[in-house]
Design a protein around this motif. Structure first.
Motif, PDB file in Angstrom:
ATOM      1  N   ALA A 142       0.735  -1.101  -0.122  1.00  0.00           N
ATOM      2  CA  ALA A 142       0.039   0.039   0.095  1.00  0.00           C
ATOM      3  C   ALA A 142       0.955   1.456   0.095  1.00  0.00           C
ATOM      4  O   ALA A 142       2.433   0.752   0.311  1.00  0.00           O
ATOM      5  N   THR A 143       0.455   2.158  -0.944  1.00  0.00           N
ATOM      6  CA  THR A 143       1.096   3.450  -0.237  1.00  0.00           C
ATOM      7  C   THR A 143       0.464   5.097  -0.183  1.00  0.00           C
ATOM      8  O   THR A 143      -1.098   4.645  -0.587  1.00  0.00           O
ATOM      9  N   VAL A 144       0.744   5.755  -0.165  1.00  0.00           N
ATOM     10  CA  VAL A 144       0.106   6.952   0.725  1.00  0.00           C
ATOM     11  C   VAL A 144      -0.554   8.001  -0.246  1.00  0.00           C
ATOM     12  O   VAL A 144       0.391   8.164  -1.525  1.00  0.00           O
ATOM     13  N   SER A 145      -1.949   8.424  -0.746  1.00  0.00           N
ATOM     14  CA  SER A 145      -2.032   8.880  -1.810  1.00  0.00           C
ATOM     15  C   SER A 145      -2.183  10.275  -1.437  1.00  0.00           C
ATOM     16  O   SER A 145      -2.368  10.950  -0.284  1.00  0.00           O
ATOM     17  N   SER A 146      -1.839  10.627  -3.203  1.00  0.00           N
ATOM     18  CA  SER A 146      -1.552  12.453  -2.823  1.00  0.00           C
ATOM     19  C   SER A 146      -3.225  12.768  -2.917  1.00  0.00           C
ATOM     20  O   SER A 146      -3.470  13.880  -2.622  1.00  0.00           O
ATOM     21  N   TRP A 147      -4.275  12.146  -3.206  1.00  0.00           N
ATOM     22  CA  TRP A 147      -5.226  12.465  -2.901  1.00  0.00           C
ATOM     23  C   TRP A 147      -5.695  12.207  -1.930  1.00  0.00           C
ATOM     24  O   TRP A 147      -5.339  11.577  -0.313  1.00  0.00           O
ATOM     25  N   VAL A 148      -6.795  13.787  -1.218  1.00  0.00           N
ATOM     26  CA  VAL A 148      -6.926  13.526   0.345  1.00  0.00           C
ATOM     27  C   VAL A 148      -8.634  13.360   0.474  1.00  0.00           C
ATOM     28  O   VAL A 148      -9.579  14.058  -0.143  1.00  0.00           O
ATOM     29  N   ARG A 149      -8.969  12.747   1.770  1.00  0.00           N
ATOM     30  CA  ARG A 149     -10.079  12.476   1.968  1.00  0.00           C
ATOM     31  C   ARG A 149     -11.157  13.324   2.199  1.00  0.00           C
ATOM     32  O   ARG A 149     -11.240  14.658   3.207  1.00  0.00           O
ATOM     33  N   MET A 150     -12.470  13.198   1.519  1.00  0.00           N
ATOM     34  CA  MET A 150     -13.032  14.668   1.247  1.00  0.00           C
ATOM     35  C   MET A 150     -13.771  14.234   3.106  1.00  0.00           C
ATOM     36  O   MET A 150     -13.268  13.340   3.683  1.00  0.00           O
ATOM     37  N   ASP A 151     -14.095  15.580   4.000  1.00  0.00           N
ATOM     38  CA  ASP A 151     -14.454  15.836   5.323  1.00  0.00           C
ATOM     39  C   ASP A 151     -15.794  15.907   5.039  1.00  0.00           C
ATOM     40  O   ASP A 151     -16.706  16.798   3.839  1.00  0.00           O
ATOM     41  N   SER A 152     -17.183  15.786   6.152  1.00  0.00           N
ATOM     42  CA  SER A 152     -18.071  16.543   6.224  1.00  0.00           C
ATOM     43  C   SER A 152     -18.309  17.627   5.999  1.00  0.00           C
ATOM     44  O   SER A 152     -19.998  18.199   5.649  1.00  0.00           O
ATOM     45  N   ARG A 153     -18.001  18.824   5.309  1.00  0.00           N
ATOM     46  CA  ARG A 153     -17.809  20.100   4.619  1.00  0.00           C
ATOM     47  C   ARG A 153     -17.931  20.042   3.255  1.00  0.00           C
ATOM     48  O   ARG A 153     -18.751  20.692   2.715  1.00  0.00           O
ATOM     49  N   MET A 154     -17.425  18.560   2.891  1.00  0.00           N
ATOM     50  CA  MET A 154     -17.555  18.810   1.205  1.00  0.00           C
ATOM     51  C   MET A 154     -18.345  17.854   0.723  1.00  0.00           C
ATOM     52  O   MET A 154     -19.954  17.899  -0.709  1.00  0.00           O
ATOM     53  N   LEU A 155     -18.491  16.437   1.759  1.00  0.00           N
ATOM     54  CA  LEU A 155     -19.615  15.491   1.001  1.00  0.00           C
ATOM     55  C   LEU A 155     -19.357  14.731   2.274  1.00  0.00           C
ATOM     56  O   LEU A 155     -18.983  14.708   3.086  1.00  0.00           O
TER      57      LEU A 155
END
Length: 250
Positions: A142-155
C-alpha cells in the motif's frame, strides 16, 4: 477487477427479475450525478445453509445514508431484508457478495434529484477476497495517496454514497498505476483516514487503534466487528487519530 458471472435473478423495485432484464435507462438521473446509496454485504456458506453477515446493521446504515441524502426509500428495512434473503434463495449460491442500491431514476434531468423517482435494486455475484486470496496469504503493498479524503464540509462521509467513491477511485487508480495493491488516504488534517474501500487498523505495543468517525471515515460494519473481536480477546483498544509516520512504525 471482478469478472462477474451472471446468476439467475436480481431484485428490482419489488420483484425478482431475470438477470439480463435488470436494466436502466441511459438518462437515469443517478447515473449522471452520482446520486445513489448502496451497501456491500457478504453471504457465507454454513452448515445450516447460506448466512448473510450482519444483515440488519447493513440495512440500518442503508436507511441512514438515505436520510442524509434526503432520499425517500419506497421500501422499508424489513422488506429489503426479506428481499435480500429471497434473492439468496433464488440464486442458490452458498457464498456471494450482495449489493443493495437505491438511486434517482429516470424522470427529470438537472442537479436537483427530488423530481426523479427513487428506484431500488439488490444484486449478488460470486466475489472472493476484496484484495485477492494472495493478499490474504501474504499481505498487500500500500502507498499513501496524494488524494485527500473529503470531510463532512464537502460530502457526508457517513453516507455510503456513489458520489463519495469518486475520491476512492482516484486514490485506487493512483496506487495501482504505481505498482501498489492499495492506497492509504489521509484527511485534510494530514491524519490517516481509511483505504478506498476499507477501514484501517494499527497495532503498536499491543494496542489496537483505528481512526475515529470524526476523521472522515465511513463507519464500517466490518470495522465494528473487528472492534468487537479485539475487545473479546481482552486487547487494549483505542479510537484515535494517528499520522502516517505512526502507521509506518506499527
Amino acid at each position: 477487477m471482478v469478472g462477474i458471472r451472471a446468476l439467475s435473478k436480481i431484485w428490482l423495485n419489488g420483484r425478482l427479475v431475470p438477470w439480463d432484464d435488470a436494466r436502466i435507462h441511459v438518462l437515469t438521473h443517478g447515473l449522471h450525478y452520482g446520486y445513489s446509496i448502496f451497501e456491500g454485504l457478504r453471504c457465507y456458506a454454513t452448515a445450516r445453509g447460506p448466512a448473510v453477515f450482519r444483515l440488519r446493521e447493513h440495512f440500518e446504515r442503508f436507511g441512514n445514508s438515505a436520510k442524509i441524502y434526503r432520499m425517500k426509500l419506497p421500501f422499508d428495512r424489513t422488506t429489503l431484508e426479506r428481499a435480500t434473503l429471497d434473492l439468496v434463495r433464488a440464486n442458490g449460491v452458498p457464498e456471494a457478495y450482495l449489493r443493495p442500491i437505491a438511486y434517482s431514476g429516470y424522470g427529470e434531468m438537472g442537479i436537483d434529484p427530488s423530481k426523479s423517482p427513487v428506484e431500488v435494486a439488490i444484486a449478488m455475484w460470486e466475489w472472493g477476497a476484496y484484495l485477492g486470496d494472495e493478499g490474504v496469504r501474504r499481505g498487500v503493498r500500500a502507498t499513501v495517496s496524494s488524494w485527500v479524503r473529503m470531510d463532512s464540509r464537502m460530502l457526508p462521509p457517513q453516507a455510503k454514497c456513489a458520489a463519495n467513491y469518486a475520491n476512492s477511485a482516484l486514490a485506487k487508480m493512483e496506487a495501482t498505476s504505481a505498482g501498489y495493491d492499495e492506497a492509504i488516504i489521509l484527511n485534510s488534517a494530514g491524519m490517516v483516514a481509511e483505504g478506498p474501500g476499507e477501514n484501517i487498523f494499527r497495532v503498536k505495543n499491543g494496542i489496537v487503534s483505528t481512526p475515529p468517525a470524526s476523521s472522515g471515515i465511513l463507519r464500517g460494519i466490518t470495522r465494528d466487528s473487528v472492534i468487537r473481536f479485539v475487545r473479546d480477546e481482552g486487547l487494549e483498544f483505542q479510537r484515535t487519530d494517528f499520522t502516517r509516520e505512526e502507521l509506518f512504525t506499527a
